[in-house]
Design an enzyme around this catalytic site. Structure first.
Site, mmCIF file in Angstrom:
data_model
loop_
_atom_site.group_PDB
_atom_site.id
_atom_site.type_symbol
_atom_site.label_atom_id
_atom_site.label_comp_id
_atom_site.label_asym_id
_atom_site.label_seq_id
_atom_site.Cartn_x
_atom_site.Cartn_y
_atom_site.Cartn_z
ATOM 1 N N HIS B 11 -2.657 -9.639 12.570
ATOM 2 C CA HIS B 11 -3.477 -9.365 11.416
ATOM 3 C C HIS B 11 -4.956 -8.950 11.978
ATOM 4 C CE1 HIS B 11 -0.472 -11.720 9.141
ATOM 5 N NE2 HIS B 11 -1.516 -11.710 8.150
HETATM 6 N N1 LIG Z 1 7.938 -15.581 2.142
HETATM 7 C C1 LIG Z 1 7.155 -15.600 0.974
HETATM 8 N N2 LIG Z 1 8.050 -15.546 -0.131
HETATM 9 C C2 LIG Z 1 7.458 -15.429 -1.476
HETATM 10 N N3 LIG Z 1 6.163 -15.853 -1.665
HETATM 11 C C3 LIG Z 1 5.585 -15.774 -0.532
HETATM 12 C C4 LIG Z 1 6.008 -15.749 0.901
HETATM 13 N N4 LIG Z 1 4.942 -15.775 1.766
HETATM 14 C C5 LIG Z 1 3.823 -16.056 0.905
HETATM 15 N N5 LIG Z 1 3.952 -15.797 -0.523
HETATM 16 C C6 LIG Z 1 3.252 -15.807 -1.526
HETATM 17 O O1 LIG Z 1 2.022 -15.195 -1.360
HETATM 18 C C7 LIG Z 1 0.803 -15.839 -1.714
HETATM 19 C C8 LIG Z 1 -0.185 -15.552 -0.665
HETATM 20 O O2 LIG Z 1 -0.640 -14.286 -0.741
HETATM 21 P P1 LIG Z 1 -1.792 -13.556 0.110
HETATM 22 O O3 LIG Z 1 -2.074 -12.316 -0.409
HETATM 23 O O4 LIG Z 1 -2.891 -14.591 0.318
HETATM 24 O O5 LIG Z 1 -1.141 -13.172 1.437
HETATM 25 P P2 LIG Z 1 -1.485 -14.029 2.891
HETATM 26 O O6 LIG Z 1 -0.388 -15.139 2.866
HETATM 27 O O7 LIG Z 1 -2.929 -14.477 2.997
HETATM 28 O O8 LIG Z 1 -0.623 -13.282 3.769
HETATM 29 P P3 LIG Z 1 -0.908 -13.027 5.352
HETATM 30 O O9 LIG Z 1 0.017 -13.727 6.046
HETATM 31 O O10 LIG Z 1 -1.300 -11.775 5.843
HETATM 32 O O11 LIG Z 1 -2.171 -13.745 5.897
HETATM 33 C C9 LIG Z 1 1.374 -17.251 -1.626
HETATM 34 O O12 LIG Z 1 0.474 -17.868 -2.328
HETATM 35 C C10 LIG Z 1 2.814 -17.098 -1.963
HETATM 36 O O13 LIG Z 1 3.044 -17.256 -3.191
#
Ligand SMILES: Nc1ncnc2c1ncn2[C@@H]1O[C@H](COP(=O)(O)OP(=O)(O)OP(=O)(O)O)[C@@H](O)[C@H]1O
Ligand SMILES: [Mg+2]
Lengths: 208, 130
Positions: B11
């Site tokens: 990241h």
């Molecule tokens: N493996 C997964 N399967 C389905 N939905 C997921 C998964 N991982 C995360 N999510 C969804 O994505 C959302 C988060 O999206 P966001 O754009 O904030 O990404 P992030 O988690 O910050 O990504 P990163 O891992 O890059 O930090 C969560 O609230 C959830 O609904």
């Protein structure tokens, strides 16, 4: 309930508008149980989507949704990029060469999109992710002989709210374990807005 | 290129930039590419990962190591975009220790399977003998 190119565009434009309005709210949810970038990710991604699709003339639905997908994949750096990106890519493939989709085709596309999210993220229902909204909504549109848009909207909202009581098993929020309980999942919240926008667009047109 | 290439996905650009410097010092003969951050900020990007893989790709193959969350989703997305006939594998390993072990293994000219195994074994190495 026919999905025309004009309506598909309107769906994306409406969704973008709702995302921009709710950006801070989505960010607050993600600040509570994630890294605080979900609102920003979605707002940036869909702004780019609109910039791409609004001035473009499409002959087929798959070309439109492919542009949506590729924009999200290249512009959204969080989990929501590959997840929503895969969803729209699968929807695009399901609607190959169609300039409009009847209800059956469109529902098939939404099911393919859900399967794409599950294949990409390996999440199951109850893991506190966007799947907790997507799966019941797709079940609903697959099982009903008449889709009531207000019901679809209500269902998506209810399922989003139910994620509040769940413990996160996937993504950033899973590091919090039980401490993730008490906050709505940000991805479930943005997925609710996606289906609310869909219901909005169809309410203005036919829906049999 | 007669050695397996390594791609580091994080990241944060700074994390993989620093890690690459560290690994180059250990084994300058192994090609290492990085995909860190997204559009100048924190995040991961499938197109950036794809580019990194292309830049060190050879018949010997490429092993990808990643840090958190969406790094895996975007790496898998990049694999799909590259097509099925490529010799690329993901190692399920801690980023720093796994990459260190992998670069050493790759430096001996060993196969992609052996490099993945070396990366993944790093998970079980105790850092303190108590
Ligand atoms: N493996 C997964 N399967 C389905 N939905 C997921 C998964 N991982 C995360 N999510 C969804 O994505 C959302 C988060 O999206 P966001 O754009 O904030 O990404 P992030 O988690 O910050 O990504 P990163 O891992 O890059 O930090 C969560 O609230 C959830 O609904
Ligand atoms: Mg986030």
């Amino acid at each position: 309930m026919k999905l025309t190119i004009a309506r598909a565009k309107e769906w994306m434009l409406t969704f973008n508008q709702r995302i921009q309005e709710e950006k801070d709210h989505l960010t607050e949810l993600d600040q509570a149980i994630g890294d605080g970038d979900h609102g920003l990710n979605m707002a940036r991604g869909f702004q780019e989507v609109v910039k791409k699709i609004e001035p473009t003339n499409y002959d087929t639905l798959d070309a439109l949704f492919k542009d949506v997908a590729m924009t999200l994949i290249s512009k959204v750096g969080g989990a929501s990029g590959p997840l929503y990106g895969t969803a729209f890519l699968r929807l695009s493939t399901a609607l190959k060469a169609e300039s409009e989709a009847n209800r059956e085709k469109f529902v098939e596309g939404l099911k393919a999109a859900l399967d794409g999210i599950k294949a990409r993220g390996k999440a199951h229902r109850g893991d506190k992710t966007m799947v907790d909204v997507w799966e019941p909504v797709v079940d609903y549109v697959q099982s009903q002989s008449t889709i009531h848009l207000s019901q679809l909207n209500e269902l998506a909202k209810e399922k989003m709210e139910e994620t509040k009581d769940l413990e996160a098993k996937m993504g950033r929020a899973s590091y919090l374990g039980k401490r993730s309980i008490g906050t709505i999942d940000p991805g479930a919240a943005s997925s609710y807005l996606l289906f609310a926008s869909l219901a909005d667009c169809f309410q203005k047109g036919e829906m049999d | 290129m007669d050695k397996v290439g390594i791609v580091l996905v994080s990241h944060s650009y700074d994390i993989v930039k620093g890690l690459k410097t560290l690994l180059n010092q250990v084994q300058p003969d192994v090609q290492i590419a990085i995909a860190g951050g997204d559009n100048g900020g924190i995040g991961t990007s499938a197109p950036a990962i794809m580019e990194a893989i292309e830049s060190v790709y050879s018949e010997k193959g490429v092993v990808v190591l990643f840090d958190l969350g969406s790094a895996l989703l975007n790496t898998e997305m990049a694999f799909e975009m590259l097509g099925e006939d490529r010799r690329i594998q993901i190692a399920d390993a801690p980023l720093v220790e796994g990459a260190y072990a992998g670069v050493v293994e790759a430096g001996f000219g060993n196969s992609i399977e052996e490099v993945v195994e070396a990366c993944e074994n790093a998970r079980h190495v105790k850092k303190i003998n108590r």
